[in-house]
Design an enzyme around this catalytic site. Sequence first.
Site, PDB file in Angstrom:
ATOM      1  N   ASP A 123       8.329  10.665  -0.345  1.00 49.83           N
ATOM      2  CA  ASP A 123       7.467  10.557   0.840  1.00 49.83           C
ATOM      3  C   ASP A 123       6.655  11.839   0.971  1.00 49.83           C
ATOM      4  OD1 ASP A 123       8.376   8.068   1.565  1.00 49.83           O
ATOM      5  OD2 ASP A 123       9.607   8.741   3.236  1.00 49.83           O
ATOM      6  N   MET A 124       5.500  11.747   1.655  1.00 52.01           N
ATOM      7  CA  MET A 124       4.704  12.951   1.835  1.00 52.01           C
ATOM      8  C   MET A 124       4.850  13.431   3.281  1.00 52.01           C
ATOM      9  SD  MET A 124       3.007  15.152   0.219  1.00 52.01           S
ATOM     10  CE  MET A 124       2.350  14.525  -1.323  1.00 52.01           C
ATOM     11  N   GLN A 153      -2.141  10.884   1.326  1.00 51.10           N
ATOM     12  CA  GLN A 153      -2.532  10.681   2.730  1.00 51.10           C
ATOM     13  C   GLN A 153      -4.063  10.725   2.850  1.00 51.10           C
ATOM     14  OE1 GLN A 153      -0.260  14.113   3.609  1.00 51.10           O
ATOM     15  NE2 GLN A 153       1.310  13.014   4.794  1.00 51.10           N
ATOM     16  N   ARG A 174       1.697   5.485  -3.319  1.00 50.94           N
ATOM     17  CA  ARG A 174       1.561   4.811  -2.016  1.00 50.94           C
ATOM     18  C   ARG A 174       0.412   5.489  -1.272  1.00 50.94           C
ATOM     19  NH1 ARG A 174       6.261   6.166   1.636  1.00 50.94           N
ATOM     20  NH2 ARG A 174       7.400   4.494   0.592  1.00 50.94           N
ATOM     21  N   GLY A 178      -1.547   8.838   6.854  1.00 55.43           N
ATOM     22  CA  GLY A 178      -0.929  10.138   7.154  1.00 55.43           C
ATOM     23  C   GLY A 178      -0.578  10.203   8.620  1.00 55.43           C
ATOM     24  N   THR A 216      -0.552   0.153   4.993  1.00 51.10           N
ATOM     25  CA  THR A 216      -1.323   0.210   6.234  1.00 51.10           C
ATOM     26  C   THR A 216      -1.103  -1.059   7.054  1.00 51.10           C
ATOM     27  OG1 THR A 216      -3.534   0.504   7.180  1.00 51.10           O
ATOM     28  CG2 THR A 216      -3.420  -0.778   5.163  1.00 51.10           C
ATOM     29  N   HIS A 217      -1.311  -0.921   8.369  1.00 51.07           N
ATOM     30  CA  HIS A 217      -1.312  -2.108   9.248  1.00 51.07           C
ATOM     31  C   HIS A 217      -2.709  -2.324   9.808  1.00 51.07           C
ATOM     32  CE1 HIS A 217       2.429   0.258   9.612  1.00 51.07           C
ATOM     33  NE2 HIS A 217       2.964  -0.880   9.263  1.00 51.07           N
ATOM     34  N   ARG A 277       7.718   9.021  16.695  1.00 52.59           N
ATOM     35  CA  ARG A 277       6.448   8.921  15.965  1.00 52.59           C
ATOM     36  C   ARG A 277       5.909   7.495  16.005  1.00 52.59           C
ATOM     37  NH1 ARG A 277       8.659  12.224  11.993  1.00 52.59           N
ATOM     38  NH2 ARG A 277       8.722  10.497  10.520  1.00 52.59           N
ATOM     39  N   ARG A 278       6.810   6.515  15.873  1.00 51.06           N
ATOM     40  CA  ARG A 278       6.373   5.108  15.937  1.00 51.06           C
ATOM     41  C   ARG A 278       5.790   4.805  17.323  1.00 51.06           C
ATOM     42  NH1 ARG A 278       7.581   5.740  11.296  1.00 51.06           N
ATOM     43  NH2 ARG A 278       5.368   6.040  11.408  1.00 51.06           N
TER      44      ARG A 278
HETATM   45  P1  FDA Z   1      -3.269   2.417  12.465  1.00 49.26           P
HETATM   46  O1  FDA Z   1      -2.437   3.502  12.992  1.00 49.26           O
HETATM   47  O2  FDA Z   1      -4.710   2.405  12.797  1.00 49.26           O
HETATM   48  O3  FDA Z   1      -2.626   1.056  12.889  1.00 49.26           O
HETATM   49  C1  FDA Z   1      -3.277  -0.178  12.700  1.00 49.26           C
HETATM   50  C2  FDA Z   1      -2.730  -1.181  13.644  1.00 49.26           C
HETATM   51  O4  FDA Z   1      -1.317  -1.327  13.446  1.00 49.26           O
HETATM   52  C3  FDA Z   1      -2.932  -0.776  15.097  1.00 49.26           C
HETATM   53  O5  FDA Z   1      -3.354  -1.904  15.818  1.00 49.26           O
HETATM   54  C4  FDA Z   1      -1.601  -0.312  15.557  1.00 49.26           C
HETATM   55  O6  FDA Z   1      -1.361  -0.608  16.903  1.00 49.26           O
HETATM   56  C5  FDA Z   1      -0.649  -1.087  14.677  1.00 49.26           C
HETATM   57  N1  FDA Z   1       0.464  -0.209  14.443  1.00 49.26           N
HETATM   58  C6  FDA Z   1       0.486   0.876  13.692  1.00 49.26           C
HETATM   59  N2  FDA Z   1       1.711   1.469  13.744  1.00 49.26           N
HETATM   60  C7  FDA Z   1       2.421   0.693  14.602  1.00 49.26           C
HETATM   61  C8  FDA Z   1       3.725   0.731  15.113  1.00 49.26           C
HETATM   62  N3  FDA Z   1       4.555   1.705  14.759  1.00 49.26           N
HETATM   63  N4  FDA Z   1       4.133  -0.251  15.938  1.00 49.26           N
HETATM   64  C9  FDA Z   1       3.305  -1.247  16.271  1.00 49.26           C
HETATM   65  N5  FDA Z   1       2.051  -1.342  15.864  1.00 49.26           N
HETATM   66  C10 FDA Z   1       1.613  -0.386  15.038  1.00 49.26           C
HETATM   67  N6  FDA Z   1       2.787   8.723   6.556  1.00 49.26           N
HETATM   68  C11 FDA Z   1       2.929   9.936   5.985  1.00 49.26           C
HETATM   69  O7  FDA Z   1       2.337  10.910   6.454  1.00 49.26           O
HETATM   70  N7  FDA Z   1       3.745  10.084   4.890  1.00 49.26           N
HETATM   71  C12 FDA Z   1       4.391   9.037   4.322  1.00 49.26           C
HETATM   72  O8  FDA Z   1       5.088   9.228   3.320  1.00 49.26           O
HETATM   73  C13 FDA Z   1       4.229   7.750   4.913  1.00 49.26           C
HETATM   74  N8  FDA Z   1       4.865   6.669   4.408  1.00 49.26           N
HETATM   75  C14 FDA Z   1       4.552   5.406   4.907  1.00 49.26           C
HETATM   76  C15 FDA Z   1       5.106   4.273   4.302  1.00 49.26           C
HETATM   77  C16 FDA Z   1       4.713   3.011   4.732  1.00 49.26           C
HETATM   78  C17 FDA Z   1       5.271   1.803   4.051  1.00 49.26           C
HETATM   79  C18 FDA Z   1       3.767   2.870   5.811  1.00 49.26           C
HETATM   80  C19 FDA Z   1       3.315   1.530   6.260  1.00 49.26           C
HETATM   81  C20 FDA Z   1       3.304   3.988   6.436  1.00 49.26           C
HETATM   82  C21 FDA Z   1       3.687   5.254   6.012  1.00 49.26           C
HETATM   83  N9  FDA Z   1       3.223   6.398   6.636  1.00 49.26           N
HETATM   84  C22 FDA Z   1       3.412   7.627   6.046  1.00 49.26           C
HETATM   85  C23 FDA Z   1       2.595   6.311   7.984  1.00 49.26           C
HETATM   86  C24 FDA Z   1       1.097   6.167   7.890  1.00 49.26           C
HETATM   87  O9  FDA Z   1       0.544   7.381   7.427  1.00 49.26           O
HETATM   88  C25 FDA Z   1       0.480   5.836   9.246  1.00 49.26           C
HETATM   89  O10 FDA Z   1       0.784   6.783  10.172  1.00 49.26           O
HETATM   90  C26 FDA Z   1       0.898   4.514   9.819  1.00 49.26           C
HETATM   91  O11 FDA Z   1       1.060   3.554   8.803  1.00 49.26           O
HETATM   92  C27 FDA Z   1      -0.176   4.006  10.806  1.00 49.26           C
HETATM   93  O12 FDA Z   1      -1.423   3.888  10.165  1.00 49.26           O
HETATM   94  P2  FDA Z   1      -2.111   2.483   9.838  1.00 49.26           P
HETATM   95  O13 FDA Z   1      -2.783   2.607   8.524  1.00 49.26           O
HETATM   96  O14 FDA Z   1      -1.108   1.407   9.920  1.00 49.26           O
HETATM   97  O15 FDA Z   1      -3.253   2.367  10.873  1.00 49.26           O
END
Ligand code: FDA
Length: 299
Positions: A123-124, A153, A174, A178, A216-217, A277-278
């Site tokens: 992980d980063m 990231q 991955r 970030g 990503t979501h 964080r979530r």
């Molecule tokens: P964004 O934050 O814009 O979210 C898009 C949509 O999804 C929004 O509508 C939001 O409300 C919804 N959403 C996002 N998170 C939610 C949550 N927790 N609950 C409900 N809804 C949510 N980061 C990092 O720095 N190092 C790492 O190693 C990793 N590893 C990692 C693994 C995996 C499998 C994922 C999916 C993510 C990570 N991350 C991470 C976290 C990543 O950097 C980022 O912070 C989150 O995925 C949120 O960014 P989105 O791209 O989802 O977009």
Amino acid sequence: MFDKIISKSIPFIPKPVVRIFASKYIAGEEITDAVNVTKDFQRINGMTTIDVLGEYVSSKEQALNETAMQKMVIDAIESESLPTYLSVKPTSVGMGIDPDFGFTNILEIVSYASEKDVFVRLDMENSPYTSLTLDYYKKLREKGFENIGFVIQAYLKRSMNDLVDLKGYQPNVRLCKGIYVENPEIAYKEFTEIQENYIKLLDFMLDNGYYTAIATHDERLISYAEEALKLRETDRKDYEFQMLLGVRENRRNKLLKHHPVRIYVPFGSDWYGYSIRRFNENPEMAKTVALSFIRFWNK
Ligand code: FDA
């Protein structure tokens, strides 16, 4: 503004209340909880990556305990033949105490995993650890380990250079936005700037033979990725989508009908920092937690 106030109030809410809502995002406290989530998701053809909750450790003893814990997860993955692998935060096994000591522990984990045919993702974490983590990756590859990947990231301005630098390894990467708070000198801060960089990095990875885990979501990025994969006729063995446990489950299940999908499954007793964080990423959930507490308090 209101969302920010709510998010900032979460740390003042008692842990047991936060725990109730955190259960959406974590499998539970035991490895068996993560195994059960994996088996459930496997039933609908999904895969997982298991993360032992825990970040920076301040003593070598803690780091060694964490290392032993990671090996237990590897044992569980192997004994149950699960469609999963291990995600490790390098500071949880001592990178922040002493990089050489941390590397010895990561090497032990990766070589143990290699014997059991288990993949390990580094992980980063925040930017003081970016170069060190990528150096760990290079050293492991130079020692001949193939069962290893890292994370890029999109908010970091350096990320394209890092990808280019590591191209020779044909790495398994991955790509995420970030999650840590970084300085604007080194990181994009605007939502759309981060999206644009994500897209650039994604295109680069798909065009240059990287195994691409699209984490990503964000609907814009998911839709873009689906189109980009279609356009290039990317083989299913060369990419996957990744999401966090408990987030956008309907969208995730829709993706599963057309693509390989893996979810990130954290477990362990150290659930508090991860959950906060979530909640910070999801103001709606943060509001629900805060309002439930206010209602409880006013009873
Ligand atoms: P964004 O934050 O814009 O979210 C898009 C949509 O999804 C929004 O509508 C939001 O409300 C919804 N959403 C996002 N998170 C939610 C949550 N927790 N609950 C409900 N809804 C949510 N980061 C990092 O720095 N190092 C790492 O190693 C990793 N590893 C990692 C693994 C995996 C499998 C994922 C999916 C993510 C990570 N991350 C991470 C976290 C990543 O950097 C980022 O912070 C989150 O995925 C949120 O960014 P989105 O791209 O989802 O977009």
